[in-house]
Design an enzyme around this catalytic site. Structure first.
Site, PDB file in Angstrom:
ATOM      1  N   ASP A  94       0.851  -1.196   0.000  1.00 18.86           N
ATOM      2  CA  ASP A  94       0.000   0.000   0.000  1.00 18.86           C
ATOM      3  C   ASP A  94       0.887   1.248   0.000  1.00 18.86           C
ATOM      4  OD1 ASP A  94      -0.430  -0.868   3.404  1.00 18.86           O
ATOM      5  OD2 ASP A  94       0.567   0.980   2.781  1.00 18.86           O
ATOM      6  N   HIS A 109       8.464  -5.834  -1.334  1.00 14.76           N
ATOM      7  CA  HIS A 109       7.565  -6.789  -1.990  1.00 14.76           C
ATOM      8  C   HIS A 109       6.767  -6.142  -3.110  1.00 14.76           C
ATOM      9  CE1 HIS A 109       7.577  -9.649   1.737  1.00 14.76           C
ATOM     10  NE2 HIS A 109       8.687  -9.712   1.047  1.00 14.76           N
ATOM     11  N   CYS A 117       6.669  -4.680 -16.320  1.00 20.77           N
ATOM     12  CA  CYS A 117       6.582  -5.339 -17.632  1.00 20.77           C
ATOM     13  C   CYS A 117       7.357  -6.650 -17.579  1.00 20.77           C
ATOM     14  CB  CYS A 117       7.169  -4.428 -18.733  1.00 20.77           C
ATOM     15  SG  CYS A 117       7.159  -5.245 -20.345  1.00 20.77           S
ATOM     16  N   THR A 176       4.286  -7.192  11.831  1.00 21.83           N
ATOM     17  CA  THR A 176       4.537  -8.320  10.934  1.00 21.83           C
ATOM     18  C   THR A 176       4.635  -9.606  11.734  1.00 21.83           C
ATOM     19  OG1 THR A 176       5.980  -9.211   9.192  1.00 21.83           O
ATOM     20  CG2 THR A 176       7.049  -7.899  10.902  1.00 21.83           C
ATOM     21  N   SER A 177       4.130 -10.683  11.104  1.00 19.04           N
ATOM     22  CA  SER A 177       4.045 -11.971  11.806  1.00 19.04           C
ATOM     23  C   SER A 177       5.371 -12.710  11.818  1.00 19.04           C
ATOM     24  CB  SER A 177       2.997 -12.858  11.119  1.00 19.04           C
ATOM     25  OG  SER A 177       3.387 -13.087   9.768  1.00 19.04           O
ATOM     26  N   LEU A 202       0.859  -6.464  17.512  1.00 17.73           N
ATOM     27  CA  LEU A 202      -0.356  -6.686  18.307  1.00 17.73           C
ATOM     28  C   LEU A 202      -0.174  -7.821  19.301  1.00 17.73           C
ATOM     29  CD1 LEU A 202      -3.301  -5.697  18.569  1.00 17.73           C
ATOM     30  CD2 LEU A 202      -3.971  -7.526  16.993  1.00 17.73           C
TER      31      LEU A 202
HETATM   32  C1  BV8 Z   1      12.609 -15.311  -1.728  1.00 17.23           C
HETATM   33  C2  BV8 Z   1       3.231  -9.962  -2.004  1.00 17.23           C
HETATM   34  C3  BV8 Z   1      14.719 -15.975  -2.593  1.00 17.23           C
HETATM   35  C4  BV8 Z   1       2.645  -8.599  -1.786  1.00 17.23           C
HETATM   36  C5  BV8 Z   1       4.186 -11.473  -0.427  1.00 17.23           C
HETATM   37  C6  BV8 Z   1      13.364 -19.628   4.290  1.00 17.23           C
HETATM   38  C7  BV8 Z   1      12.602 -20.505   5.033  1.00 17.23           C
HETATM   39  C8  BV8 Z   1      11.319 -20.865   4.608  1.00 17.23           C
HETATM   40  C9  BV8 Z   1      10.784 -20.358   3.408  1.00 17.23           C
HETATM   41  C10 BV8 Z   1      11.561 -19.505   2.683  1.00 17.23           C
HETATM   42  C11 BV8 Z   1      12.826 -19.141   3.108  1.00 17.23           C
HETATM   43  N1  BV8 Z   1      13.343 -18.269   2.174  1.00 17.23           N
HETATM   44  C12 BV8 Z   1      12.464 -18.095   1.176  1.00 17.23           C
HETATM   45  C13 BV8 Z   1      11.346 -18.833   1.461  1.00 17.23           C
HETATM   46  C14 BV8 Z   1      10.158 -18.897   0.612  1.00 17.23           C
HETATM   47  C15 BV8 Z   1       9.186 -17.763   0.865  1.00 17.23           C
HETATM   48  C16 BV8 Z   1       8.684 -17.768   2.274  1.00 17.23           C
HETATM   49  O1  BV8 Z   1       9.178 -17.023   3.123  1.00 17.23           O
HETATM   50  N2  BV8 Z   1       7.669 -18.567   2.513  1.00 17.23           N
HETATM   51  C17 BV8 Z   1       7.044 -18.587   3.824  1.00 17.23           C
HETATM   52  C18 BV8 Z   1       5.529 -18.695   3.654  1.00 17.23           C
HETATM   53  C19 BV8 Z   1       7.629 -19.720   4.643  1.00 17.23           C
HETATM   54  N3  BV8 Z   1       9.786 -16.472   0.559  1.00 17.23           N
HETATM   55  C20 BV8 Z   1       9.825 -16.052  -0.727  1.00 17.23           C
HETATM   56  O2  BV8 Z   1       9.447 -16.713  -1.661  1.00 17.23           O
HETATM   57  C21 BV8 Z   1      10.407 -14.659  -0.957  1.00 17.23           C
HETATM   58  N4  BV8 Z   1      11.414 -14.763  -1.995  1.00 17.23           N
HETATM   59  O3  BV8 Z   1      12.904 -15.736  -0.633  1.00 17.23           O
HETATM   60  O4  BV8 Z   1      13.460 -15.330  -2.829  1.00 17.23           O
HETATM   61  C22 BV8 Z   1      15.734 -14.943  -2.269  1.00 17.23           C
HETATM   62  C23 BV8 Z   1      15.687 -14.248  -1.056  1.00 17.23           C
HETATM   63  C24 BV8 Z   1      16.658 -13.310  -0.783  1.00 17.23           C
HETATM   64  C25 BV8 Z   1      17.666 -13.062  -1.693  1.00 17.23           C
HETATM   65  C26 BV8 Z   1      17.697 -13.778  -2.883  1.00 17.23           C
HETATM   66  C27 BV8 Z   1      16.739 -14.726  -3.183  1.00 17.23           C
HETATM   67  C28 BV8 Z   1       9.343 -13.698  -1.472  1.00 17.23           C
HETATM   68  C29 BV8 Z   1       8.390 -13.360  -0.373  1.00 17.23           C
HETATM   69  C30 BV8 Z   1       7.390 -12.294  -0.857  1.00 17.23           C
HETATM   70  C31 BV8 Z   1       6.054 -12.923  -1.065  1.00 17.23           C
HETATM   71  N5  BV8 Z   1       5.045 -11.876  -1.313  1.00 17.23           N
HETATM   72  N6  BV8 Z   1       3.204 -10.655  -0.748  1.00 17.23           N
HETATM   73  C32 BV8 Z   1       1.217  -8.696  -1.386  1.00 17.23           C
HETATM   74  O5  BV8 Z   1       0.464  -9.479  -1.977  1.00 17.23           O
HETATM   75  O6  BV8 Z   1       0.866  -7.948  -0.453  1.00 17.23           O
HETATM   76  S1  BV8 Z   1       4.298 -11.989   1.183  1.00 17.23           S
HETATM   77  C33 BV8 Z   1       3.066 -11.329   2.117  1.00 17.23           C
HETATM   78  O7  BV8 Z   1       3.337 -11.735   3.461  1.00 17.23           O
HETATM   79  C34 BV8 Z   1       3.051  -9.825   2.167  1.00 17.23           C
HETATM   80  O8  BV8 Z   1       4.110  -9.201   1.487  1.00 17.23           O
HETATM   81  C35 BV8 Z   1       3.177  -9.521   3.636  1.00 17.23           C
HETATM   82  O9  BV8 Z   1       3.730  -8.329   3.871  1.00 17.23           O
HETATM   83  C36 BV8 Z   1       4.044 -10.654   4.026  1.00 17.23           C
HETATM   84  C37 BV8 Z   1       4.246 -10.869   5.459  1.00 17.23           C
HETATM   85  O10 BV8 Z   1       2.992 -10.841   6.097  1.00 17.23           O
HETATM   86  P1  BV8 Z   1       2.782  -9.741   7.236  1.00 17.23           P
HETATM   87  O11 BV8 Z   1       2.988  -8.377   6.656  1.00 17.23           O
HETATM   88  O12 BV8 Z   1       3.606 -10.109   8.415  1.00 17.23           O
HETATM   89  O13 BV8 Z   1       1.244  -9.912   7.515  1.00 17.23           O
HETATM   90  P2  BV8 Z   1       0.567 -11.035   8.438  1.00 17.23           P
HETATM   91  O14 BV8 Z   1      -0.903 -10.984   8.208  1.00 17.23           O
HETATM   92  O15 BV8 Z   1       1.297 -12.315   8.264  1.00 17.23           O
HETATM   93  O16 BV8 Z   1       0.877 -10.524   9.926  1.00 17.23           O
HETATM   94  C38 BV8 Z   1       0.321  -9.309  10.369  1.00 17.23           C
HETATM   95  C39 BV8 Z   1       0.911  -9.060  11.747  1.00 17.23           C
HETATM   96  O17 BV8 Z   1       0.414  -7.815  12.220  1.00 17.23           O
HETATM   97  C40 BV8 Z   1       0.482 -10.125  12.776  1.00 17.23           C
HETATM   98  O18 BV8 Z   1       1.608 -10.483  13.539  1.00 17.23           O
HETATM   99  C41 BV8 Z   1      -0.539  -9.397  13.649  1.00 17.23           C
HETATM  100  O19 BV8 Z   1      -0.464  -9.810  14.998  1.00 17.23           O
HETATM  101  C42 BV8 Z   1      -0.093  -7.957  13.520  1.00 17.23           C
HETATM  102  N7  BV8 Z   1      -1.186  -6.985  13.662  1.00 17.23           N
HETATM  103  C43 BV8 Z   1      -2.479  -7.104  13.258  1.00 17.23           C
HETATM  104  N8  BV8 Z   1      -3.155  -5.972  13.578  1.00 17.23           N
HETATM  105  C44 BV8 Z   1      -2.255  -5.136  14.184  1.00 17.23           C
HETATM  106  C45 BV8 Z   1      -1.003  -5.775  14.232  1.00 17.23           C
HETATM  107  N9  BV8 Z   1       0.074  -5.216  14.795  1.00 17.23           N
HETATM  108  C46 BV8 Z   1      -0.071  -3.979  15.312  1.00 17.23           C
HETATM  109  N10 BV8 Z   1      -1.233  -3.294  15.305  1.00 17.23           N
HETATM  110  C47 BV8 Z   1      -2.337  -3.843  14.746  1.00 17.23           C
HETATM  111  N11 BV8 Z   1      -3.494  -3.151  14.746  1.00 17.23           N
END
Ligand code: BV8
Length: 234
Positions: A94, A109, A117, A176-177, A202
């Site tokens: 956003d 991200h 493109c 972030t989680s 949170l």
């Molecule tokens: C990559 C697109 C290689 C945008 C997203 C190592 C181990 C395991 C897996 C992997 C690893 N390395 C790579 C991986 C694979 C993968 C990965 O991590 N998988 C996970 C599921 C295990 N990663 C990738 O593929 C990444 N690429 O690693 O390439 C590389 C790396 C480095 C260098 C060279 C090569 C690419 C990851 C990007 C994926 N795209 N989204 C979009 O659609 O928005 S990810 C998606 O999740 C979003 O980007 C989001 O930002 C991200 C994380 O989520 P959060 O922002 O944390 O949101 P979430 O809902 O999870 O949590 C919200 C938090 O807020 C909670 O904790 C909650 O309690 C809190 N909250 C809620 N309300 C409030 C609050 N806090 C305060 N106040 C409130 N009111």
């Protein structure tokens, strides 16, 4: 002694939750309605481009109905008033940090208000819907896609992020989680370099145990309090 520490701030969906944008992993979050595999992978884009483009069109349109909250505004004030550098590394796509007035931002991200493109790699501003087959203004191929880093794709600005972490005095993770890498690993990278680490979230995240200090509660309350504290000590 004025506080001129270099601060790197990682933000996630939680900082935008109180602005009305859904997070990903809450019970009614974005991923609850869509499997990650269906909308946030290159395979999904190839398999069903209309679904993926529509998922991001809806989120881009939702930006018109939300505004920055006190957490975004506090970070913008920190950047204006803190003597040291303040860099926001956001996982969010956003534009709420920009609309709150922050300038030093890296969208690792991607961003909703941008199109990529797939043919020539150009990235440029985009408003409104982005249907499959939209034509690139640079190479004229019908290859524009949402400028989003999907799972399995390399996040943007990783070198600048790693340099910033190496030069930081303080690393703060907000909303972030800690579920997605490499962002979830930044706290360990920072800690190993002797950087002080703070989590504002949170509830405890997957990485809470790696932080020097954790404060739990809504960002719109925690972030302004933390910024006031830091600026008062400057
Ligand atoms: C990559 C697109 C290689 C945008 C997203 C190592 C181990 C395991 C897996 C992997 C690893 N390395 C790579 C991986 C694979 C993968 C990965 O991590 N998988 C996970 C599921 C295990 N990663 C990738 O593929 C990444 N690429 O690693 O390439 C590389 C790396 C480095 C260098 C060279 C090569 C690419 C990851 C990007 C994926 N795209 N989204 C979009 O659609 O928005 S990810 C998606 O999740 C979003 O980007 C989001 O930002 C991200 C994380 O989520 P959060 O922002 O944390 O949101 P979430 O809902 O999870 O949590 C919200 C938090 O807020 C909670 O904790 C909650 O309690 C809190 N909250 C809620 N309300 C409030 C609050 N806090 C305060 N106040 C409130 N009111």
């Amino acid at each position: 002694m004025p506080d001129s520490r270099a601060i790197v701030i990682l933000t996630g969906a939680g900082i935008s939750a109180e602005s009305g944008l859904e997070t990903f992993r809450s019970a009614d979050g974005l991923w609850a309605q869509h499997r990650i595999e269906d909308v946030c992978t290159p395979e999904a884009l190839a398999r069903d481009p209309a679904l993926v483009h529509r998922f991001y069109d809806l989120r881009r349109a939702a930006l018109n109905n939300v505004a920055p909250n006190p957490a975004h505004e506090a970070l913008a004030r920190l950047e204006r008033e803190h003597r040291g550098s303040v860099l926001i590394v956001t996982q969010n796509v956003d534009d709420l940090h920009e609309r709150a007035g922050s300038r030093n931002i890296l969208h690792m991200h991607g961003a909703l208000n941008s199109a990529l493109c797939a043919a020539c790699g150009d990235r440029g501003p985009w408003q409104g819907s982005l249907p499959p087959g939209s034509v690139c203004s640079i190479c004229e191929a019908p290859s524009l896609r949402p400028d989003i880093v999907f799972f399995g794709e390399i996040p943007y600005e990783m070198e600048r992020i790693e340099e910033a972490l190496a030069g930081a005095d303080l690393f703060v993770s907000i909303g972030t989680s800690g579920a997605v890498y490499p962002a979830a690993g930044f706290v360990r990278m920072a800690g190993a370099l002797g950087v002080e680490t703070l989590e504002l979230n949170l509830e405890p995240s997957s990485g809470s145990g790696w932080f020097d200090e954790c404060r739990h509660g809504p960002a719109s309350r925690l972030v302004p309090v933390w910024v006031d504290e830091l600026l008062a000590a400057s």
